[in-house]
Design a protein around this motif. Structure first.
Motif, PDB file in Angstrom:
ATOM      1  N   ASP A  47     111.760  17.469  32.457  1.00  7.02           N
ATOM      2  CA  ASP A  47     111.799  18.516  31.770  1.00  7.02           C
ATOM      3  C   ASP A  47     112.542  18.540  30.511  1.00  7.02           C
ATOM      4  OD1 ASP A  47     110.868  20.495  34.044  1.00  7.02           O
ATOM      5  OD2 ASP A  47     112.441  19.386  35.080  1.00  7.02           O
ATOM      6  N   LEU A  48     113.363  17.555  30.167  1.00 10.85           N
ATOM      7  CA  LEU A  48     113.999  17.474  28.907  1.00 10.85           C
ATOM      8  C   LEU A  48     114.274  15.916  28.673  1.00 10.85           C
ATOM      9  CD1 LEU A  48     115.455  18.292  26.542  1.00 10.85           C
ATOM     10  CD2 LEU A  48     117.699  18.375  27.939  1.00 10.85           C
ATOM     11  N   VAL A  49     113.567  15.451  27.333  1.00 12.09           N
ATOM     12  CA  VAL A  49     113.785  14.009  27.056  1.00 12.09           C
ATOM     13  C   VAL A  49     114.691  13.940  25.903  1.00 12.09           C
ATOM     14  CG1 VAL A  49     112.581  11.961  26.017  1.00 12.09           C
ATOM     15  CG2 VAL A  49     111.537  13.062  27.684  1.00 12.09           C
ATOM     16  N   GLY A  50     116.041  13.487  26.072  1.00 11.27           N
ATOM     17  CA  GLY A  50     116.952  13.530  24.980  1.00 11.27           C
ATOM     18  C   GLY A  50     116.922  12.166  24.361  1.00 11.27           C
ATOM     19  N   LEU A  51     117.060  12.100  23.066  1.00 10.44           N
ATOM     20  CA  LEU A  51     117.087  10.820  22.123  1.00 10.44           C
ATOM     21  C   LEU A  51     118.341  11.137  21.353  1.00 10.44           C
ATOM     22  CD1 LEU A  51     113.237  11.312  21.449  1.00 10.44           C
ATOM     23  CD2 LEU A  51     114.315   9.368  22.634  1.00 10.44           C
ATOM     24  N   ARG A  88     104.804  20.974  31.035  1.00 10.00           N
ATOM     25  CA  ARG A  88     105.646  21.132  29.839  1.00 10.00           C
ATOM     26  C   ARG A  88     106.932  20.702  29.833  1.00 10.00           C
ATOM     27  NH1 ARG A  88     103.381  27.309  28.509  1.00 10.00           N
ATOM     28  NH2 ARG A  88     101.032  26.772  28.183  1.00 10.00           N
ATOM     29  N   PHE A  89     107.497  19.952  28.597  1.00  9.65           N
ATOM     30  CA  PHE A  89     108.793  19.570  28.459  1.00  9.65           C
ATOM     31  C   PHE A  89     109.320  19.714  27.234  1.00  9.65           C
ATOM     32  CE2 PHE A  89     105.849  16.084  27.666  1.00  9.65           C
ATOM     33  CZ  PHE A  89     106.623  15.206  26.762  1.00  9.65           C
ATOM     34  N   GLN A  90     110.651  19.488  27.193  1.00  6.53           N
ATOM     35  CA  GLN A  90     111.220  19.497  25.906  1.00  6.53           C
ATOM     36  C   GLN A  90     111.993  18.248  25.259  1.00  6.53           C
ATOM     37  OE1 GLN A  90     114.415  22.851  26.495  1.00  6.53           O
ATOM     38  NE2 GLN A  90     113.637  23.280  24.552  1.00  6.53           N
ATOM     39  N   VAL A  91     111.667  17.900  23.975  1.00  6.54           N
ATOM     40  CA  VAL A  91     112.185  16.663  23.389  1.00  6.54           C
ATOM     41  C   VAL A  91     113.162  17.356  22.494  1.00  6.54           C
ATOM     42  CG1 VAL A  91     111.692  14.779  22.209  1.00  6.54           C
ATOM     43  CG2 VAL A  91     110.140  15.705  23.852  1.00  6.54           C
ATOM     44  N   GLY A  92     114.499  16.660  22.435  1.00  6.42           N
ATOM     45  CA  GLY A  92     115.586  16.866  21.457  1.00  6.42           C
ATOM     46  C   GLY A  92     116.486  15.717  21.117  1.00  6.42           C
ATOM     47  N   ALA A  93     117.346  15.796  20.113  1.00  2.00           N
ATOM     48  CA  ALA A  93     117.994  14.853  19.437  1.00  2.00           C
ATOM     49  C   ALA A  93     119.629  15.338  20.068  1.00  2.00           C
ATOM     50  CB  ALA A  93     118.084  14.597  17.957  1.00  2.00           C
ATOM     51  N   PHE A  94     120.330  14.409  20.768  1.00  2.00           N
ATOM     52  CA  PHE A  94     121.611  14.655  21.154  1.00  2.00           C
ATOM     53  C   PHE A  94     122.484  13.459  20.761  1.00  2.00           C
ATOM     54  CE2 PHE A  94     118.555  16.959  23.857  1.00  2.00           C
ATOM     55  CZ  PHE A  94     119.262  18.232  23.978  1.00  2.00           C
ATOM     56  N   PRO A  95     122.876  13.293  19.606  1.00  2.00           N
ATOM     57  CA  PRO A  95     123.748  11.912  19.304  1.00  2.00           C
ATOM     58  C   PRO A  95     125.010  12.054  20.142  1.00  2.00           C
ATOM     59  CG  PRO A  95     123.041  13.581  17.484  1.00  2.00           C
ATOM     60  CD  PRO A  95     122.929  14.202  18.844  1.00  2.00           C
TER      61      PRO A  95
END
Length: 471
Positions: free
Chosen positions: A185-189, A222-229
């Motif tokens: 559901d969420l891919v964090g990079l 459906r899923f979200q992708v976001g930057a999470f340093p």
């Protein structure tokens, strides 16, 4: 509040006294998040169980946190961990196509272990659990859980770099990897650059479409992708560094320097860290700066890593030989330019060593974030801080604007940056330090944890109108 389930390759099970075996900031933050939600931490015990298949879990409760760990057999370790994860995915994500070794046997082992983990985890789950999976070892886990009927919100965080499409597509099963990520559901990079690369892999290669607002649709999900340093436990590390000057290792090191300036590098023994290039750059600095000879010492602390992988064993020999050659050429009877330590040093000792160093060399060839860069700055004396020399290819370079940013492939420029760090006036050093510390305090590891879980637990799907078509 839903229960949090954390899944990681290895799990730091506390000792009977309740202390976490792993002292790293990430482990501390995840443990804190688990305690606040109440939760379960699931993964590999780090132990090998001969030839026995994965068929049972060791479960321990400490307060409101349950630790569930499984042993792997020798075949699993060879194929899942040392094989596909660390000889295919790791070099690929670090842009090292020359070292990417794809084996269908290892690939099968990688998916087999993830399937076994899903089979063991599923019975432990509750309907409202929030599941947070960590790193490249476990990319297929959500897809395996979905196949078993698990409908919980599942998030994934990728701690290492994400490669561009032209690099990822060299992996024969890259489509299967992307399908696995689409099940979350969420891919964090780590950085916005990683998000751009991921979007290119998803859209350009035809695996999905962008819906706007960091939402994607792929394989019917459906899923979200976001930057999470990711950050560090800044306040704790500041305190540790203040007390670190009393640490026996730090005290002995300072006394042995005899007022020489210290330059420090700390890395696992890994080809992505640029250790050889760093040694060459320091050697060039000494050659270019006659006044530095005998007056500046470089301490490189490099614990062994993944010795079962042939590339790492070869690298250990190469770095040792390079260090010996530089010391033989440039050293004197009462001084060697490089002190090379091939073992683990405690975080308390490292904090003290960072604090007495005039410069920190963090020059990876490619890195997701690199927390050593952040720890080095946090450890400094505000009145007399050292200078961070940082690779432009570390994720930390996107945040650490007070560092001297270098290209680690440019030996001459990196050597010049070392000289500049050593000779920089205290006013300039303070200015650089003061530009970074507020960010380290605000964006610490606890804030990283909260920001990710807030998005995972609260995000709602976008409206279907006006969706962008596949490019």
């Amino acid at each position: 509040m839903p229960r949090l389930v954390v899944v990681s390759n290895r799990v730091p099970v506390p000792s009977p006294k309740g202390s976490t075996a792993t002292a790293g900031g990430l482990a501390v933050a995840l443990e804190a998040a688990l305690k606040s939600h109440g939760g379960l931490w699931f993964g590999w015990s780090g132990k090998t169980s001969g030839d026995r298949e994965i068929e049972w879990l060791e479960i321990r409760d400490f307060g409101n946190v349950t630790y569930a760990v499984a042993d792997l057999n020798r075949r699993d370790v060879d194929e899942y961990y040392a094989g596909f994860a660390n000889r295919a995915l790791w070099p690929l994500c670090h842009y090292r196509l020359d070292l990417t070794d794809f084996s269908r046997k290892d690939m099968a082992g990688y998916f087999r272990v993830n399937r076994s983990f899903a089979r063991l985890l599923a019975p432990l789950l509750r309907p409202d659990d929030l599941i947070w999976v960590h790193d490249y070892h476990l990319i297929p886990l959500a897809a395996e859980l979905r196949h078993m009927g698990v409908k919980n919100r599942i998030g994934y965080f990728h701690h290492i770099p994400w490669p561009p499409a032209d690099v990822l597509s060299t992996l024969p099963v890259h489509d299967t990897i992307m399908r696995g990520l689409a099940a979350y559901d969420l891919v964090g990079l780590q950085t916005d650059y990683d998000v751009e690369n991921f979007a290119g892999c998803m859209v350009r290669e035809g695996f999905g479409r962008a819906l706007g607002g960091n939402w994607y649709e792929s394989y019917g999900h459906r899923f979200q992708v976001g930057a999470f340093p990711i950050g560090i436990d800044t306040d704790i590390f500041v305190q540790m560094a203040e007390e670190g000057l009393k640490n026996p290792i730090a005290k002995r090191t300072k006394e042995s320097l005899n007022d020489r300036d210290l330059v420090i590098g700390v890395d696992r023994l890994d080809y992505s860290k640029g250790i050889g290039q760093r040694i060459e750059a320091f050697s060039r600095f000494i050659e270019m700066s006659p006044s530095a000879k005998g007056h500046v010492t470089f301490l490189q602390i490099t614990p062994k890593s993944r010795s079962e992988v042939p590339e790492y064993a070869d690298m250990q020999k190469e770095i040792a030989e390079l260090t010996g050659r530089v010391n033989g050429q440039l050293g004197d009877v009462d001084w060697v330019p490089i002190r090379y330590v091939n073992k683990t040093v405690s975080r308390a000792a490292l904090a003290g060593l960072y604090r007495i160093a005039r410069a920190g060399l963090v020059t990876p060839l490619r890195d997701g974030m690199n927390l050593v860069a952040k720890e080095f700055v946090a450890a400094q004396d505000p009145n007399d801080p050292g200078v961070l020399v940082l690779s432009r290819f570390a994720g930390a370079a996107r945040e650490m604007d007070g560092a001297l940013i270098v290209n680690p492939y440019d030996t001459e420029a990196t050597a010049n940056a070392i000289g500049r760090a050593i000779s920089m006036p205290v006013e300039a050093r303070r200015e650089r330090y003061n530009s970074m510390m507020p960010k380290l305090r605000e964006h610490d590891v606890a804030a990283w944890c909260r920001s990710y879980l807030d998005v995972l637990s609260q995000a709602t799907e976008p409206q279907s109108e006006g969706l962008r078509a596949l490019s």
